[in-house]
Structure formats: structure tokens, C-alpha cells
Write a protein that holds these residues in place. Structure first.
Motif, PDB file in Angstrom:
ATOM      1  N   LEU A 115      -1.775  19.291  29.534  1.00 63.87           N
ATOM      2  CA  LEU A 115      -2.479  20.114  28.553  1.00 63.87           C
ATOM      3  C   LEU A 115      -1.539  21.070  27.835  1.00 63.87           C
ATOM      4  O   LEU A 115      -1.550  21.166  26.594  1.00 63.87           O
ATOM      5  N   VAL A 116      -0.701  21.796  28.586  1.00 62.95           N
ATOM      6  CA  VAL A 116       0.182  22.782  27.955  1.00 62.95           C
ATOM      7  C   VAL A 116       1.249  22.093  27.105  1.00 62.95           C
ATOM      8  O   VAL A 116       1.653  22.620  26.060  1.00 62.95           O
ATOM      9  N   VAL A 117       1.695  20.911  27.523  1.00 63.40           N
ATOM     10  CA  VAL A 117       2.674  20.169  26.719  1.00 63.40           C
ATOM     11  C   VAL A 117       2.060  19.753  25.387  1.00 63.40           C
ATOM     12  O   VAL A 117       2.686  19.894  24.327  1.00 63.40           O
ATOM     13  N   VAL A 118       0.828  19.235  25.434  1.00 62.37           N
ATOM     14  CA  VAL A 118       0.153  18.819  24.208  1.00 62.37           C
ATOM     15  C   VAL A 118      -0.067  20.013  23.278  1.00 62.37           C
ATOM     16  O   VAL A 118       0.178  19.927  22.063  1.00 62.37           O
ATOM     17  N   LEU A 119      -0.519  21.144  23.829  1.00 59.67           N
ATOM     18  CA  LEU A 119      -0.727  22.341  23.011  1.00 59.67           C
ATOM     19  C   LEU A 119       0.576  22.834  22.403  1.00 59.67           C
ATOM     20  O   LEU A 119       0.629  23.218  21.219  1.00 59.67           O
ATOM     21  N   PHE A 120       1.644  22.837  23.212  1.00 66.28           N
ATOM     22  CA  PHE A 120       2.944  23.274  22.719  1.00 66.28           C
ATOM     23  C   PHE A 120       3.404  22.379  21.567  1.00 66.28           C
ATOM     24  O   PHE A 120       3.911  22.865  20.548  1.00 66.28           O
ATOM     25  N   LEU A 121       3.225  21.067  21.715  1.00 71.76           N
ATOM     26  CA  LEU A 121       3.612  20.121  20.669  1.00 71.76           C
ATOM     27  C   LEU A 121       2.805  20.336  19.397  1.00 71.76           C
ATOM     28  O   LEU A 121       3.352  20.270  18.285  1.00 71.76           O
ATOM     29  N   LEU A 122       1.513  20.599  19.545  1.00 73.35           N
ATOM     30  CA  LEU A 122       0.665  20.812  18.372  1.00 73.35           C
ATOM     31  C   LEU A 122       1.092  22.061  17.604  1.00 73.35           C
ATOM     32  O   LEU A 122       1.219  22.029  16.368  1.00 73.35           O
ATOM     33  N   PHE A 123       1.313  23.162  18.317  1.00 70.51           N
ATOM     34  CA  PHE A 123       1.763  24.399  17.669  1.00 70.51           C
ATOM     35  C   PHE A 123       3.112  24.194  16.976  1.00 70.51           C
ATOM     36  O   PHE A 123       3.320  24.647  15.854  1.00 70.51           O
ATOM     37  N   PHE A 124       4.023  23.521  17.680  1.00 72.02           N
ATOM     38  CA  PHE A 124       5.351  23.310  17.098  1.00 72.02           C
ATOM     39  C   PHE A 124       5.272  22.382  15.885  1.00 72.02           C
ATOM     40  O   PHE A 124       5.960  22.607  14.884  1.00 72.02           O
TER      41      PHE A 124
END
Length: 252
Positions: free
Chosen positions: A21-30
Motif C-alpha cells: 500500500l505505501v509503495v503504491v501511494l508513494f509511486l502515485l504521489f511521485f
């Protein structure tokens, strides 16, 4: 099956879900910030950066913490793809920070590609991002076998055998064994592998495609592999064997 098996498995599953979850969120923000930079939307980029600065720090920390814990739980030797993944993540995070901060499009695009590649490697457990499962050398183990068990093992389907050979495995199990094996699978395996064996959460093996033999499957169930813990202390040899046979029935 001993009830403690589920509680042993749940922490790793929870951390795996959190990590994904945190990886996906981090990728989306970036990715959003990268797109704004590439399209020269600098004012909007500055606003997004100021609003997500703390969030980025939290997500980055969670990626490292959850990833580190999952690495700690990893069974057996650390494979090459995982080492490469860790190195690339440690490289990409500072590159991404510098790229966005200095509005450097080259560094930002490079970081985005690195993150996407790392995500693909994590989902497939392969540097080539292939879902084909690598062969696993058998781990020696001892179990009490009955004539029915021997018959089941000799019926294990190879890569080129038809579904009829798989059906022989089911036929060798009585209704009670099959029902018990399915119940165990649903309780501790379906979260990552899926009810039909095709979920593959966090790089879990696709049981619909796996070419592992019955003995190899028993070894994995009892001793664990990767993020999957071993259940040799919670399952009887007969339960492990029945569960391994049940997973073969999921193969397409």
C-alpha cells in the motif's frame, strides 16, 4: 491444524499489505509530481510539494520499515532479485528527492522508471519481470508415508501431463482429507495465493502455473520460502501432504 498457525502468519501478511500500500501511494504521489514537472507546471508542483512533504517523509519511512521487517522474516538465502531491488530503492529515493527539488527532469524520469521497474520486480520476484516460477531444489525432510501417499507422489503431474494426472491426486484423497486441506488452504494460504491460486500477492507463487512437484510443495509448506513462513510445527505430516496435493488441483 494447530490454531497458532494463523496467528503466526498474520503479522507477515499485515506487513506485506502495508508495504504494498505505501509503495503504491508513494509511486502515485511521485508520478503526479513528475508529470507536473515534465509539463512545466512549476507553480502547481510547488503547491503539491509543500502539501505532501510530510506525507512523503512518512511513506518513505514506512517503505523502509516495512521492507526491512519483511526482509527480516525472509526464509532461506536472499535471492539476487531482492538484493537488486533493495539497492535500486536505496538509490532511487535520494535521486527522486534531488530530481524534484532541483526540478531536474532527467533525474525525475530516471527515478520514475527505477521505481516502476522495482515495483514490477517485487510483484514477479524476477529481474525480467516474468511470472514464470523458478525451480526449487528439494529440501530434505522425513515423513511417515502410507501406501496411499506413495501412490499420490507417483501421480504428481509434470509440466506436460494432462489434467487426468492431476485428478488422480484428488482421487487418492478421501472426502475428509480434501475438505480439511481446503479449509487449511482457505485459512492460511488464500490471503496471498488467492482462493483459486492466481492472486500472487507480493510475489506469492501462482499456483495455477507452478510446476513444483508434490515433494517440493511439502518442503515449502513445512519449511517456508521467501516471505512465506514454514508451517511444519503447526501441521501434521499428513496435513502438509494433503495441503500440498490440494494446491496441485489449482493448477490450470
Amino acid at each position: 491444524m494447530h490454531p497458532i498457525a494463523l496467528f503466526t502468519f498474520m503479522p507477515s501478511v499485515a506487513f506485506l499489505h502495508t508495504h504494498v500500500l505505501v509503495v503504491v501511494l508513494f509511486l502515485l504521489f511521485f508520478a503526479v509530481k513528475a508529470i507536473l514537472l515534465l509539463f512545466n507546471k512549476r507553480e502547481t508542483l510547488d503547491k503539491v510539494r509543500s502539501k505532501t512533504k510530510i506525507v512523503d517523509m512518512i511513506l518513505g519511512t514506512l517503505i523502509l520499515v516495512t521492507g526491512g521487517y519483511l526482509l527480516f522474516l525472509y526464509s532461506g538465502g536472499i535471492p539476487t532479485y531482492l538484493i537488486v531491488k533493495i539497492v535500486l530503492v536505496l538509490l532511487a529515493i535520494p535521486l527522486g528527492i534531488v530530481g524534484i527539488k532541483r526540478e531536474n527532469k532527467v533525474l525525475t524520469v530516471l527515478t520514475l522508471f527505477i521505481f516502476l521497474y522495482v515495483y514490477g520486480v517485487a510483484e514477479t520476484n524476477s529481474l525480467t519481470m516474468s511470472k514464470d516460477e523458478p525451480s526449487v531444489a528439494p529440501i530434505s525432510h522425513t515423513t511417515t508415508e502410507t501406501p496411499e501417499t506413495d501412490a499420490t507422489e507417483t501421480s504428481v503431474p509434470g509440466p506436460n501431463q494432462s489434467g487426468a494426472a492431476q485428478q488422480e491426486i484428488i482421487d487418492a484423497m478421501n472426502e475428509t482429507q480434501l475438505a480439511n486441506a481446503k479449509a487449511i488452504y482457505t485459512q492460511v494460504c488464500a490471503t496471498c495465493h488467492g482462493e483459486d491460486g492466481a492472486k500472487g500477492l507480493g510475489g506469492a507463487a501462482l499456483l495455477t502455473q507452478s510446476q513444483l512437484t508434490l515433494n517440493d510443495r511439502i518442503n515449502v509448506i513445512e519449511n517456508g520460502r521467501g516471505l512465506m513462513p514454514g508451517f511444519g510445527d503447526q501441521l501434521t505430516p499428513q496435513e502438509a501432504e494433503a495441503l500440498a496435493a490440494y494446491t496441485i488441483t489449482l493448477k490450470k
